[in-house]
Design an enzyme around this catalytic site. Structure first.
Site, mmCIF file in Angstrom:
data_model
loop_
_atom_site.group_PDB
_atom_site.id
_atom_site.type_symbol
_atom_site.label_atom_id
_atom_site.label_comp_id
_atom_site.label_asym_id
_atom_site.label_seq_id
_atom_site.Cartn_x
_atom_site.Cartn_y
_atom_site.Cartn_z
ATOM 1 N N GLY A 1 29.812 -22.652 16.073
ATOM 2 C CA GLY A 1 28.464 -23.057 15.712
ATOM 3 C C GLY A 1 28.230 -24.493 16.158
ATOM 4 O O GLY A 1 28.798 -24.947 17.170
ATOM 5 N N ASN A 2 27.421 -25.211 15.396
ATOM 6 C CA ASN A 2 27.066 -26.578 15.780
ATOM 7 C C ASN A 2 28.307 -27.465 15.911
ATOM 8 O O ASN A 2 28.521 -28.109 16.939
ATOM 9 C CB ASN A 2 26.082 -27.144 14.743
ATOM 10 C CG ASN A 2 25.731 -28.575 15.013
ATOM 11 O OD1 ASN A 2 26.455 -29.477 14.605
ATOM 12 N ND2 ASN A 2 24.643 -28.811 15.726
ATOM 13 N N ALA A 3 29.131 -27.501 14.873
ATOM 14 C CA ALA A 3 30.291 -28.397 14.884
ATOM 15 C C ALA A 3 31.278 -28.012 15.982
ATOM 16 O O ALA A 3 31.706 -28.857 16.783
ATOM 17 C CB ALA A 3 30.961 -28.366 13.508
ATOM 18 N N GLY A 4 31.624 -26.730 16.051
ATOM 19 C CA GLY A 4 32.650 -26.270 16.987
ATOM 20 C C GLY A 4 32.256 -26.405 18.445
ATOM 21 O O GLY A 4 33.052 -26.855 19.273
ATOM 22 N N LYS B 1 25.390 -31.923 -2.208
ATOM 23 C CA LYS B 1 25.449 -30.699 -1.387
ATOM 24 C C LYS B 1 24.584 -29.642 -2.026
ATOM 25 O O LYS B 1 24.430 -29.617 -3.259
ATOM 26 C CB LYS B 1 26.886 -30.181 -1.316
ATOM 27 C CG LYS B 1 27.138 -29.261 -0.150
ATOM 28 C CD LYS B 1 27.356 -30.034 1.134
ATOM 29 C CE LYS B 1 27.616 -29.156 2.330
ATOM 30 N NZ LYS B 1 28.015 -29.961 3.495
ATOM 31 N N GLY C 1 35.411 -21.139 14.965
ATOM 32 C CA GLY C 1 34.006 -21.372 14.589
ATOM 33 C C GLY C 1 33.266 -21.868 15.810
ATOM 34 O O GLY C 1 33.689 -22.855 16.434
HETATM 35 P P1 NAD Z 1 26.962 -23.156 12.055
HETATM 36 O O1 NAD Z 1 26.169 -22.257 11.192
HETATM 37 O O2 NAD Z 1 26.294 -23.813 13.203
HETATM 38 O O3 NAD Z 1 28.232 -22.365 12.627
HETATM 39 C C1 NAD Z 1 29.164 -21.716 11.828
HETATM 40 C C2 NAD Z 1 30.076 -20.923 12.761
HETATM 41 O O4 NAD Z 1 31.168 -20.419 12.001
HETATM 42 C C3 NAD Z 1 29.387 -19.718 13.399
HETATM 43 O O5 NAD Z 1 29.727 -19.664 14.759
HETATM 44 C C4 NAD Z 1 30.011 -18.539 12.679
HETATM 45 O O6 NAD Z 1 30.048 -17.377 13.463
HETATM 46 C C5 NAD Z 1 31.387 -19.082 12.390
HETATM 47 N N1 NAD Z 1 32.096 -18.359 11.356
HETATM 48 C C6 NAD Z 1 31.621 -17.921 10.162
HETATM 49 N N2 NAD Z 1 32.601 -17.262 9.505
HETATM 50 C C7 NAD Z 1 33.696 -17.313 10.311
HETATM 51 C C8 NAD Z 1 35.006 -16.831 10.204
HETATM 52 N N3 NAD Z 1 35.397 -16.151 9.148
HETATM 53 N N4 NAD Z 1 35.873 -17.057 11.237
HETATM 54 C C9 NAD Z 1 35.486 -17.748 12.324
HETATM 55 N N5 NAD Z 1 34.248 -18.240 12.474
HETATM 56 C C10 NAD Z 1 33.375 -18.013 11.486
HETATM 57 O O7 NAD Z 1 27.642 -24.187 11.071
HETATM 58 P P2 NAD Z 1 28.164 -25.651 11.387
HETATM 59 O O8 NAD Z 1 27.084 -26.588 11.051
HETATM 60 O O9 NAD Z 1 28.818 -25.689 12.714
HETATM 61 O O10 NAD Z 1 29.259 -25.796 10.229
HETATM 62 C C11 NAD Z 1 30.616 -25.377 10.423
HETATM 63 C C12 NAD Z 1 31.500 -26.210 9.503
HETATM 64 O O11 NAD Z 1 31.299 -27.589 9.818
HETATM 65 C C13 NAD Z 1 31.187 -26.065 8.017
HETATM 66 O O12 NAD Z 1 32.376 -26.195 7.288
HETATM 67 C C14 NAD Z 1 30.291 -27.257 7.747
HETATM 68 O O13 NAD Z 1 30.297 -27.635 6.395
HETATM 69 C C15 NAD Z 1 30.953 -28.282 8.638
HETATM 70 N N6 NAD Z 1 30.104 -29.434 8.941
HETATM 71 C C16 NAD Z 1 28.957 -29.290 9.678
HETATM 72 C C17 NAD Z 1 28.180 -30.410 9.924
HETATM 73 C C18 NAD Z 1 26.946 -30.350 10.764
HETATM 74 O O14 NAD Z 1 26.357 -31.418 11.024
HETATM 75 N N7 NAD Z 1 26.530 -29.199 11.228
HETATM 76 C C19 NAD Z 1 28.556 -31.668 9.416
HETATM 77 C C20 NAD Z 1 29.736 -31.763 8.691
HETATM 78 C C21 NAD Z 1 30.501 -30.627 8.471
#
Ligand code: NAD
Length: 429
Positions: free
Chosen positions: A233-236, A116, A231
């Protein structure tokens, strides 16, 4: 001895606890072996000097943690973030996240290890120009270039990084190594540069598959099941989109600016359009703004934490009302909350399985880059589904057999797989 720094909450200490729990289940009592499994092989902390547009020099701090490569090259995302605990906290966070990557690849059954990376920077809070961001990313890529590579360590996107940063890291690595095109050094790339179809939706889609499997096990229909997502973002968003396609209704959503609820349901596409226009889900027509705690403890069937670590503590766990938690984020649940949720009969599909869709399709992106053959969306998504469904079934059976929660079951299976590789390799010299 493993030294544990005292933060209010130390993510690395949490990761060590999870490994110890798995060792208890597996009867691994050797302290040396437990320490071997817990500690990263290598932790690199780098200074990133950058000349900003105003001519001044700024120093950023970056990390790359390589936890374990017994089963294959290190693999894991790079995040740009500024956790409250500061740079020292981020170091512990990155170590923990690299450990979770090791177990994630093992439970998903892909031949990769755990890594990481991160830069202590928040491009959403502080405005940087496109050129400044590119300089920061490329200088970081240069600093870690000696330890990454297609057969060594393959980074990917994470919080606040996207295909754009992956393209810049790939290009920097290629320039430094005298190769014009080296796509297998990084995944999550744009399609135009050798990215895989389905990678952008992979994490959320994988979470939705896991939730579907959990629902089947407890005989619960996803038709009109109520979902709250923390959340956006991408995952949510993709977890939400696919759960909606499976028949669920989205009743809660949040991002860094706040949380909203509408018990009648909100359409994902409308929420996404609103967020794209306003920069937040807050204010979405018909919704009510609520606290984070209200969102997490709302009356829903499925809770998707998809933001950051340490969101569900003991107090919140006691109030949570859902049937299934699909951890799309890494480390959203504190160890103190797990036994409470288990006693309440809530199935928690842990992060190392629920968000493993991302790394699984990253693995297939790497395979495609290495072979030069490119596959369709359905083919890649199907491959990922098989990994996650198999991982879920293995863990569910073990959780029933050993009477432990799904996190302990997933960790026990993952640790066993890494131990097998470690024992076959032996310690050199
Ligand atoms: P991202 O940057 O696309 O989105 C992050 C989201 O979290 C944003 O909408 C942001 O506004 C929100 N956020 C930040 N602080 C917050 C808070 N205090 N309360 C509520 N929402 C909040 O990131 P992502 O890639 O979606 O990653 C989100 C999680 O998923 C992380 O824990 C990441 O490690 C995990 N993850 C992502 C992937 C991937 O492929 N993108 C893979 C495995 C795990």
């Amino acid at each position: 001895m493993i030294t544990l720094v005292k933060f209010d909450v130390d993510p690395f200490a949490n990761s060590v606890k999870q490994i110890n729990d798995a060792c208890d289940i597996l009867g691994i009592n050797d302290k040396g072996v437990r320490e071997y499994l817990a500690m990263p092989n290598k932790m690199m902390r780098v200074k990133i000097p950058v000349r900003m547009d105003n001519g001044k020099i700024r120093i950023f701090t970056g990390f790359r943690s390589q936890h374990n490569n017994d089963r294959g090259p290190y693999k894991g995302g790079i995040r740009y973030f500024d956790p409250e605990g500061g740079v020292e906290y981020m170091e512990r966070e990155v170590m923990a996240l690299s450990s979770w990557m090791t177990w994630k690849c093992a439970i998903a059954g892909i031949p990769l290890g755990g890594g990481k990376g991160a830069i202590y920077i928040n491009p959403k809070k502080e405005k940087f120009s496109r050129i400044e961001m590119s300089r920061i990313t490329r200088r970081f890529a240069f600093m870690i270039s000696e330890i990454i590579g297609p057969q060594k360590d393959i980074p990917a996107p994470d919080v606040y990084t996207t295909g754009k940063e992956m393209a810049q890291i790939m290009d920097t690595y290629g320039k430094l190594n005298g190769v014009t095109h080296q796509p297998a050094v990084i995944t999550g790339k744009p399609i135009a540069l050798g990215g895989s179809l389905a990678r952008n939706v992979a994490t959320g889609l994988g979470t939705a598959y896991c939730v579907r499997e959990a629902a089947q096990k407890i005989g619960f229909s996803l038709k009109d099941a109520k979902v709250a997502i923390q959340g956006f973002g991408n995952a949510g968003t993709f977890a939400g989109e696919y759960l909606e396609k499976m028949g669920c209704i989205i009743i809660g959503a949040s991002d860094s600016k706040g949380s909203i609820i509408n018990t009648k349901g909100m359409k994902m596409k409308d929420l996404e359009k609103w967020k794209a226009k306003k920069g937040t889900v807050v204010g979405f027509p018909g919704s009510t703004k609520v606290t984070t705690e209200k969102l997490l403890t709302s009356k829903c069937d499925i809770l998707i934490p998809a933001a950051l670590e340490h969101q569900i503590n003991a107090a919140i766990a006691k109030k949570i009302q859902c049937k299934i938690i699909g951890e799309s984020a890494n480390g959203p649940t504190l160890p103190e909350a797990d036994p409470i949720l288990y006693k309440k009969g809530i199935i928690v599909v842990p992060d190392i399985l629920a968000n493993a869709g991302g790394v699984t399709i990253s693995y297939y992106e790497w395979v495609q880059n290495n072979t030069g053959q490119y596959w369709g969306f359905v083919q890649v998504a199907k491959l990922m589904e098989n990994h996650l469904v198999t991982g879920f079934k293995d863990a569910y059976e073990l959780s029933l057999k050993k009477k432990v929660d799904m996190r302990r079951a997933c960790m026990a299976i993952a640790v066993k797989r890494v131990m097998e590789a470690f024992e076959l390799r032996g310690i050199w010299p």
